[in-house]
Enzyme design. Structure first.
Site, mmCIF file in Angstrom:
data_model
loop_
_atom_site.group_PDB
_atom_site.id
_atom_site.type_symbol
_atom_site.label_atom_id
_atom_site.label_comp_id
_atom_site.label_asym_id
_atom_site.label_seq_id
_atom_site.Cartn_x
_atom_site.Cartn_y
_atom_site.Cartn_z
ATOM 1 N N PRO A 241 0.860 -1.196 0.000
ATOM 2 C CG PRO A 241 -0.367 -1.396 1.943
ATOM 3 C CD PRO A 241 0.880 -1.862 1.303
ATOM 4 C CG ASP A 422 4.924 -1.379 2.872
ATOM 5 O OD1 ASP A 422 3.742 -1.224 3.255
ATOM 6 O OD2 ASP A 422 5.440 -2.488 2.648
ATOM 7 C CG HIS A 423 0.370 3.933 5.384
ATOM 8 N ND1 HIS A 423 0.627 3.923 6.731
ATOM 9 C CD2 HIS A 423 -0.375 5.056 5.158
ATOM 10 C CE1 HIS A 423 0.048 4.956 7.306
ATOM 11 N NE2 HIS A 423 -0.563 5.676 6.364
ATOM 12 N NE ARG A 424 2.702 -4.062 3.331
ATOM 13 C CZ ARG A 424 3.239 -5.080 2.663
ATOM 14 N NH1 ARG A 424 2.579 -6.223 2.553
ATOM 15 N NH2 ARG A 424 4.425 -4.967 2.122
#
Ligand SMILES: Cc1cc2nc3c(=O)[nH]c(=O)nc-3n(C[C@H](O)[C@H](O)[C@H](O)COP(=O)(O)OP(=O)(O)OC[C@H]3O[C@@H](n4cnc5c(N)ncnc54)[C@H](O)[C@@H]3O)c2cc1C
Lengths: 453, 451
Positions: A241, A422-424
């Site tokens: 994401p 990477d928003h994770r």
């Protein structure tokens, strides 16, 4: 005595390569180690040295040919001495697999029933490590491999007998993610990929219309670096994401610093570019925010934070996009980085980069400035966590506080920067802090380069 | 309904009832497909049964009996000279062929295969027209082409020349007193062996510098010598360019060492290779691509360029052997039924039933040298002997090729007698990736093999 040179096992599930250059012709005398061929695999272009000294007696390949591991490429007549073994034919030294295990020539030894099992399980026997005598792959080896693969990629397609009979090469595709990325993120120009691309390259796309109805078309093979880049992009885009965080850095002072030291660095064999400063600034930011120097391991449910700082630099070349890696950037001076980066880029453009030099990056920088690019976004270089993009610095009117409470509008050299992440693994706030730290470093060269030049 | 006007549909159509087509039809029926098998012969069995393998095996057996009874005299056992009535032999042979054909037909019916007698030709990608059958049009979902091969015609044959065809040779009332076999491949050599044993004066001509160009030279040498003793002459490097009738016999023009020579004989029997039998098949109405020699190239699943049309056996133009055709037929049937099968054979065994016999499988030495495949050659006096050298027979030997790194057996070549068992063992070794040591450690019974 004649020796034949076969395409060696290039490791990492690479089965075929395209011949980019043939440096010898029949009758040429070659010395062991002299480059004879250049091939390009999915992963990289590789130069192949002569396995022995001798005279070229046969060249079986031409530029553009696709060759498979084990195919004979070139034969040599080596002078004089018969080998002690008295064999008529000997294995070329260069054919030893990089991993040190014995290379396979021709078919992998395995009994017919084992071969059938492998076919039914979609296992490529070349990838299985053999436990039997003389390198024979046993039933157990195949089953163990299939099981391991299943665990590695739980989402992999069905492996039962009803799996499509056709594609023997589709099977190992599950191992692509584990292969270190070689070539990568370009500025994603144009709209973001549509949903169909999100499913990766393997998903069946609807059939295309016949474009020739509207005019002549040309069909270009989709392979080698282009195909690898596509797979890598699709993987990154579909699994990460992405979030972008944009800003600009005032590099007016940095630019004058650069102009001042450019000549010295050039004398040392380097090129002092904005990328060099960005590498240094990124090193500082990565040390401060180590989660940007990480990879997400979904299987073990862990974030793997790396304690070394190897920065990949997206490099455009005639053969496609490459990301050569500079290691331990935190321990190198600006001068060293400028020299090393220059050499790496030259090697990429000359097609002389090695596979090792394309592996092991922990963070990536892409600089579109030299091409005149200003604002853009980038795709994270999977399995890294973030990528930093630099645009072209342009003189812009900037409002600065002046004397006696007035404001002045002054021309400043402003460089757009973008951080895609990477928003994770990290959040927006982290990204802003990370990017601000980089900007601060770029805006204050003395601080950044204290004792470093 | 008028005969010949009927239309039909089936899931799988098999064209040709030889070893390839027949085994495909059987396997497909076993897997539950609704199968139609079309063949233009009197019964299933193909060329293999009616004109090629079975007749030649049968006559080779008789030839062996003739040789052995003659040789028994040396051991003190004398027989009266044989009375050879070729017509009677032909009748017995025809009965055996008919029996076997009937057995195949009955078995096919039992499996639920629809047998159609007639010639098939494609009129569209998924339909064939049948000539001479009770059904005229057949639509299919998948098809297997197993039409086999026909002899390559000899060039320059003038009308009225006494040229015999292999397929009809067996049906002659008598054999000519003398005859020239053109072609020193395995078929020509076996035919020459048969005819010589029956008392025919045989001359053998071969275009290549040696017989059996596909086998290793050292394997062929003892056979060449033995043929040279049994036949009138064995001429290699001799290419036939024309054949014409001449008073009571035939004049054969040949190119030999750059010169044109004329030979005379009573009859010519060509055996200069076989061509895929696709002439009237109407393949232009399908998406099936035809290869350079009129063969049908396939992938390892026997698929042609139309993935729902398969090809097996001689028409593929590869090994041209019945046992390979059988396996290919089974693979095609399994793939057509949705199973994951492939023709994955590394050691195709070949046996030439001459005296001495030749057999080989897997990698040959010539192939290894040509393709620069690393290998080591081992020569043994008898097949796979370890401890005890059994009887040494002049000219008999065994050759094994191994991988120099691992010691695995890559190929075998044998010269001897009763080789069918040994070549099977060698094929197993190659297929299993056995080491030379494995073959040698297997105990082989003493007291078998030639006396
Ligand atoms: C003299 C001789 C001896 C041989 N000995 C041996 C041996 O000992 N061992 C061995 O392994 N091989 C041997 N062979 C080779 C062997 O005969 C072939 O490899 C084998 O027959 C191939 O089988 P097939 O299924 O491809 O076709 P075939 O056996 O050739 O059968 C094809 C069938 O299809 C029919 N057909 C063709 N076109 C059509 C059509 N359009 N419609 C309907 N039917 C059609 C033909 O009439 C024929 O009945 C020998 C060959 C010859 C000539």
């Amino acid at each position: 005595m004649s020796q034949s040179f076969r395409l060696p096992d290039l490791g990492e599930g690479v089965h075929e390569a395209e011949i980019l250059r043939v440096a010898v012709a029949v009758g040429d005398t070659v010395v062991e180690g002299q480059p004879i061929l250049e091939v390009e695999t999915d992963k990289a272009a590789v130069e192949i040295p002569a396995p022995c000294s001798g005279t070229v007696s046969e060249v079986r390949v031409a530029v553009g040919d696709m060759v498979r591991v084990g195919d004979i490429l070139i034969s040599f007549n080596s002078p004089g001495e018969r080998q002690q073994t008295g064999l008529v034919e000997t294995a070329p030294a260069g054919a030893a697999a990089p991993g040190g295990d014995t290379a396979h020539y021709g078919p992998v030894p395995a009994s017919p029933s084992t071969r059938r099992l492998a076919r039914e399980l979609g296992v490529d026997l070349r990838l299985v490590s053999a436990s039997g005598p003389g390198g024979v792959v046993t039933r157990d080896d195949v089953e163990a491999y299939a099981k391991g693969r299943q665990e590695e990629t739980p989402s992999a397609t069905a492996t039962g007998p009803e799996a499509p009979p056709s594609s023997p090469h589709a099977a190992p595709s599950g191992s692509v993610p584990s292969a270190p990325p070689a070539s990568l993120p370009s500025p994603a120009i144009g709209p973001p990929p549509g949903p169909e691309q999100k499913q990766g390259l393997e998903a069946p796309a609807p059939a295309l219309p016949d474009f020739t109805r509207w005019g002549p078309v040309e069909r270009i093979p989709f392979r080698s670096i282009r195909r690898a880049t596509a797979a890598q992009m699709a993987l990154s885009w579909s699994s990460i994401p992405h979030v972008h965080c944009e800003d600009s850095a005032d590099i007016t002072r940095l630019e004058s610093f650069r102009q001042k030291h450019k000549k010295d660095i050039a004398a040392a064999g380097g090129r002092l570019t904005m990328t060099v400063f960005a590498i240094k600034a990124a090193a500082t930011a990565l040390k401060t925010y180590p989660r940007f120097n990480a990879s997400l391991d979904l299987q073990s449910r862990e974030i793997i934070v790396k304690n070394s700082f190897h920065i990949g630099i997206a490099t455009d070349s005639d053969h496609g996009l490459y990301v050569p890696v500079i290691r331990d950037v935190d321990r190198k001076s600006i001068r060293e980085l400028a020299v090393e980066l220059h050499q790496l880029v030259e090697r990429v453009r000359g097609g002389r980069i090695t596979r090792e030099e394309l592996q092991g990056g922990t963070f990536t920088i892409t600089n579109a400035g030299a091409l005149g690019g200003h604002r853009f976004t980038a795709i994270v270089n999977y399995p890294e966590v973030a990528i930093l993009g630099l645009g072209q610095g342009r003189l812009q009117p900037v409002v600065v506080p002046g004397v006696d409470g007035h404001h002045d509008i002054v021309p400043r050299l402003m460089m757009p920067v973008v951080l895609c992440f990477d928003h994770r693994v990290v959040d927006g706030a982290d990204a802003i802090r990370f990017l601000r730290l980089i900007i601060a470093a770029l805006e204050d060269p003395e601080e950044l380069f204290l004792g470093m030049i | 309904m008028v005969m010949g006007d009927m239309e039909m549909r089936c899931q799988l159509l098999v064209i040709g009832g030889g070893p390839g087509g027949y085994s495909a039809a059987r396997r497909a029926a076993e897997l539950g497909l609704d199968v139609a098998l079309v063949d233009d012969g009197p019964t299933p069995g193909g060329n293999c049964l009616h004109s090629a393998c079975l007749p030649s095996r049968h006559l080779l057996h008789l030839a062996r009996l003739l040789d052995e009874t003659a040789a028994a005299e040396r051991l003190g056992l004398a027989f009266a000279p044989p009375r050879i009535h070729f017509a009677n032999i032909g009748t017995a042979l025809a009965e055996r062929v008919a029996d076997e054909g009937r057995r195949l037909a009955a078995e096919a019916k039992e499996c639920g295969i629809l047998l159609l007698g007639g010639t098939a030709s494609f009129t569209g990608p998924r339909q064939v027209r049948l000539h001479g059958a009770e059904v005229s049009l057949l639509r299919f979902a998948k098809a297997i082409i197993a039409v086999g091969s026909r002899p390559r015609p000899l060039p320059g044959v003038a009308a009225g020349s006494p040229v015999e065809d292999i397929a009809t040779l067996w049906r002659r009332e008598s054999l000519p007193a003398a005859l020239t076999v053109v072609g020193g491949g395995h078929i020509g050599i076996e035919l020459a062996t048969i005819l010589a044993a029956f008392g025919c004066r045989v001359t053998l001509l071969e275009k290549n510098p040696r017989l059996l160009a596909r086998a290793d030279e050292d394997l062929v040498r003892p056979l060449h010598d033995s043929l040279a003793r049994r036949l009138v002459a064995v001429r290699t490097g001799c290419e036939v360019i024309g054949v014409a009738p001449c008073d009571g016999g035939v004049a054969i023009s040949c190119r030999h060492n750059g010169k044109t020579v004329e030979l005379h004989d009573l009859m010519v029997l060509p055996a200069i290779g076989r061509l895929p039998a696709i002439d009237c098949l109407g393949l232009e109405n399908t998406a099936v691509a035809v290869g350079p020699t009129g063969n049908l190239p396939v992938d390892d699943r026997q698929r042609t360029s139309d993935p729902d049309i398969f090809a097996v056996g001689d028409v593929v133009g590869d090994t041209m052997l019945a046992h390979a055709a059988v396996r290919q037929g089974r693979v095609a049937a399994e793939v057509a039924a949705g199973l994951d099968a492939a023709f994955d054979v590394r050691a195709v065994p070949r046996v030439i039933l001459t005296r001495p016999q030749l057999a080989w499988c897997g990698l040959s030495e010539a192939e290894a040298l040509q393709s620069h495949i690393p290998h080591k050659v081992h020569r043994l006096a008898a097949p796979f002997d370890g401890d005890l050298n059994q009887h040494h027979h002049g000219g008999f030997f065994t050759k094994l090729l191994t991988d120099p790194q691992s010691g695995r057996v890559l190929g075998a070549g044998l010269v001897g007698d009763h080789l069918e068992g040994h070549i099977g063992e060698a094929a197993l070794a190659v297929e299993m990736g056995a080491l030379l040591e494995d073959l040698r450690l297997v105990l082989h019974p003493y007291g078998t093999g030639p006396p």
